[in-house]
Enzyme design. Structure first.
Site, PDB file in Angstrom:
ATOM      1  N   GLY B  55      32.129  41.814  47.644  1.00 47.90           N
ATOM      2  CA  GLY B  55      32.774  43.072  47.965  1.00 47.90           C
ATOM      3  C   GLY B  55      32.993  43.931  46.733  1.00 47.90           C
ATOM      4  O   GLY B  55      33.012  43.439  45.606  1.00 47.90           O
ATOM      5  N   SER B  56      33.174  45.233  46.951  1.00 53.29           N
ATOM      6  CA  SER B  56      33.562  46.136  45.866  1.00 53.29           C
ATOM      7  C   SER B  56      35.047  45.948  45.556  1.00 53.29           C
ATOM      8  O   SER B  56      35.768  45.302  46.297  1.00 53.29           O
ATOM      9  CB  SER B  56      33.353  47.591  46.279  1.00 53.29           C
ATOM     10  OG  SER B  56      32.002  47.866  46.442  1.00 53.29           O
ATOM     11  N   GLY B  57      35.467  46.568  44.464  1.00 50.85           N
ATOM     12  CA  GLY B  57      36.889  46.539  44.126  1.00 50.85           C
ATOM     13  C   GLY B  57      37.224  45.585  43.006  1.00 50.85           C
ATOM     14  O   GLY B  57      38.395  45.377  42.705  1.00 50.85           O
ATOM     15  N   HIS B  58      36.194  44.966  42.401  1.00 47.85           N
ATOM     16  CA  HIS B  58      36.440  43.965  41.369  1.00 47.85           C
ATOM     17  C   HIS B  58      35.799  44.313  40.030  1.00 47.85           C
ATOM     18  O   HIS B  58      35.632  43.439  39.188  1.00 47.85           O
ATOM     19  CB  HIS B  58      35.923  42.599  41.824  1.00 47.85           C
ATOM     20  CG  HIS B  58      36.491  42.101  43.101  1.00 47.85           C
ATOM     21  ND1 HIS B  58      37.835  41.862  43.265  1.00 47.85           N
ATOM     22  CD2 HIS B  58      35.917  41.810  44.295  1.00 47.85           C
ATOM     23  CE1 HIS B  58      38.058  41.424  44.499  1.00 47.85           C
ATOM     24  NE2 HIS B  58      36.916  41.400  45.152  1.00 47.85           N
ATOM     25  N   HIS B 220      42.049  38.831  46.663  1.00 47.74           N
ATOM     26  CA  HIS B 220      42.205  39.772  47.770  1.00 47.74           C
ATOM     27  C   HIS B 220      43.638  39.771  48.279  1.00 47.74           C
ATOM     28  O   HIS B 220      43.896  40.121  49.427  1.00 47.74           O
ATOM     29  CB  HIS B 220      41.282  39.421  48.935  1.00 47.74           C
ATOM     30  CG  HIS B 220      39.859  39.274  48.521  1.00 47.74           C
ATOM     31  ND1 HIS B 220      39.198  38.084  48.577  1.00 47.74           N
ATOM     32  CD2 HIS B 220      38.988  40.176  48.023  1.00 47.74           C
ATOM     33  CE1 HIS B 220      37.967  38.263  48.129  1.00 47.74           C
ATOM     34  NE2 HIS B 220      37.815  39.513  47.788  1.00 47.74           N
TER      35      HIS B 220
END
Lengths: 199, 333
Positions: B55-58, B220
């Protein structure tokens, strides 16, 4: 009655219609226990299949492989990937054939069930789509009208599991609260099987 | 939580467009839906390809580590959600130069399912794949269930070491084996002081009081080991080291790399305060620290907090860690 490519195309049309019809119902059922996008996943997947329907090859195995790819292209959600997994399993068995012998249906469904079980790392009896497929595989293995048996099996699976708690995935968090609620994946499979068999 | 964005649903696509525009010497977008990032200069023919996804966001995980001596391609999903199997298949196709492709990614349900599926898709095209899963977060499962652990910042070490081995010309089995060795050598733990907000959700991933912290939380917002009053930097670092060393003891003479990583909002100043304790503990046990990494390597949007990763090195891992690599977020020369 041997299943031909034309019959497969007809089933695709009916499933696509059913997924548009059940779009809100599936999103709502999923939203009660998960992230609420099951209707989106199924409608997107079936729309992608419908778009390329006329170009599907005569080889039924390859045609199902392309249907599987449509699901993997249209969504990253686990239900879409499970659908693709089930379709791939049937695609591998049917590669090189131009028709489906109804006598082979129980094995095709059981094969899809097993591959999906492996991929999702879930057990039978957990109140998931696997249980619906398990019921269909067993019901169609018996003598009689396979379409009718399959349609009855998806109803029966929902009834038998309604009062059990969810044990898999995000729904598991809800534990006993999920008792009395239908599993969204099982609801989707009910719509698919009924549309596919024209029931 | 305020955010700088246009439409929440465009967050990832616009982020990727900006990242590739800012660093055209490193990154290029590829694939049908524009969510596959590949090296601007592809790896040479016959080099084992290395792909990841998640996922994105890291950032810098995952796409940031596409680069020479690191990853060849990365499939990226929406914030905190898995990319599709087809995107992963596109990443594998992009990374393949004929020598096979290693899939190296974190142990998350959706990612595992989709990467397995992607492997079957490319099998139809005669591309050989292998897999190494990162599972370094000691807080996510007990040692006896270590296979259930999630992959966090330790994946940066695995990317680096596998990338160097591939660049050296090792074959798929060789690269896979050393990537597994690197994955096995890493242990991580995180501590969070505040949550983050996923753009499309618009609200924080969890709630926590101003004077509280959480030990061992996931990337998360998965619940941690305990939640309680905010402690001092020395206490936080002390407990995190206790938990890491209990899981992977360090002995006199060991050589260890260590990462003190910001989860997004924690500034470098605070990371350096923590690093004092990390260094004292490792050297107190008689270990030598190799290449300490202090900064922002694997984040969870604007979460406040920190993670520590230990990577215990043998001669082979140390040589590969020291080999050159280059991407927009990290280079070793």
């Amino acid at each position: 009655m041997t299943i031909t490519r034309d019959m497969l195309l007809g089933a695709i049309d009916r499933i696509t219609e059913a997924m548009e019809r059940d779009f809100d119902m599936l999103n709502a059922a999923d939203g009660a226990l998960g992230d609420g996008d099951l209707g989106v996943t199924m409608a997107r997947g079936m729309r992608a299949i419908t778009e390329m329907k006329d170009d599907l090859p005569d080889d039924i195995g390859m045609a199902l492989f392309q249907c599987a790819q449509a699901f993997t292209k249209s969504s990253g959600s686990s239900y879409g990937t499970l659908m693709a997994t089930g379709l791939m399993s049937a695609a591998k068995t049917l590669r090189g054939s131009h028709t489906i012998d109804p006598a082979g249906i129980p094995d095709l469904v059981a094969g899809a069930r097993d591959k999906m079980q492996e991929r999702g790392k879930a057990e039978l009896g957990g109140k998931t789509v696997l249980d619906s497929l398990d019921y269909v595989a067993r019901a169609t293995a018996e003598e009689g009208d396979k379409a009718q048996a399959a349609a009855e099996a998806v109803d029966k699976a929902l009834e038998d599991f309604r009062d059990k708690p969810a044990t898999i995935g995000r729904a598991r968090i809800f534990g006993d609260k999920s008792i009395g609620m239908d599993d969204p994946g099982m609801l989707a499979m009910q719509s698919i099987v009924k549309a596919a068999t024209g029931q | 939580m305020k955010k700088i964005l246009n439409k929440p649903e465009d967050y990832v696509v616009e982020m990727l467009a900006g990242m590739t525009a800012a660093h055209p010497e490193y990154y290029k977008l590829q694939g049908d839906n524009g969510k596959v990032v590949v090296r601007a200069t592809p790896g040479k023919k016959g080099k084992v390809g290395i792909v990841t996804g998640g996922g994105s966001g890291h950032l810098p995980v995952f796409t940031g580590y596409v680069g020479e001596g690191l990853l060849d391609a990365c499939a990226i999903g929406d914030v905190f959600s898995s990319p599709s199997a087809e995107q992963m298949a596109d990443a594998i196709r992009a990374a393949d130069t004929g020598a096979g492709v290693l899939r190296l990614y974190g142990n998350y349900g959706g990612d595992v399912m989709n990467f397995d599926m992607a492997g079957e898709l490319v099998e139809f095209e005669d591309i050989t794949c292998s897999t190494v899963l990162l599972a370094d977060d000691v807080a996510s499962a007990a040692p006896e269930e270590a296979e259930k652990r999630r992959g966090v910042a330790g994946m940066v070490y695995a990317f680096k070491i596998a990338g160097a081995a591939a660049e050296e010309g090792r074959d798929l089995d060789g690269v896979t084996a050393v990537a597994q060795k690197a994955a096995d050598a890493c242990r991580s733990i995180g501590a969070a002081l505040s949550p983050c907000t996923v753009p499309q959700a618009g609200k924080p991933t969890f709630e926590i009081a101003d004077d509280e912290m959480e030990m061992g939380m996931g990337i998360h917002g998965e619940p941690g080991v305990w939640r309680g009053k905010l402690q001092t930097a020395d206490q936080i670092a002390g407990e995190m080291m206790d938990r890491l060393l209990a899981d992977m003891p360090v002995a006199s003479g060991d050589r260890v790399s260590v990462m003190v990583n910001s989860l997004g909002a924690t500034p470098p100043e605070e990371l350096y305060i923590l690093y004092r304790t990390v260094k004292a503990r490792l050297e107190g046990a008689g270990a030598t620290i190799v290449m300490p990494l202090v900064g922002r390597y694997a984040t969870s949007m604007e979460m406040t907090g920190v993670s520590f990763t230990l990577c215990k090195l043998d001669a082979e891992l140390e040589a590969l860690l020291n080999a050159p690599c280059d991407c927009a977020f990290w280079s070793v020369r």
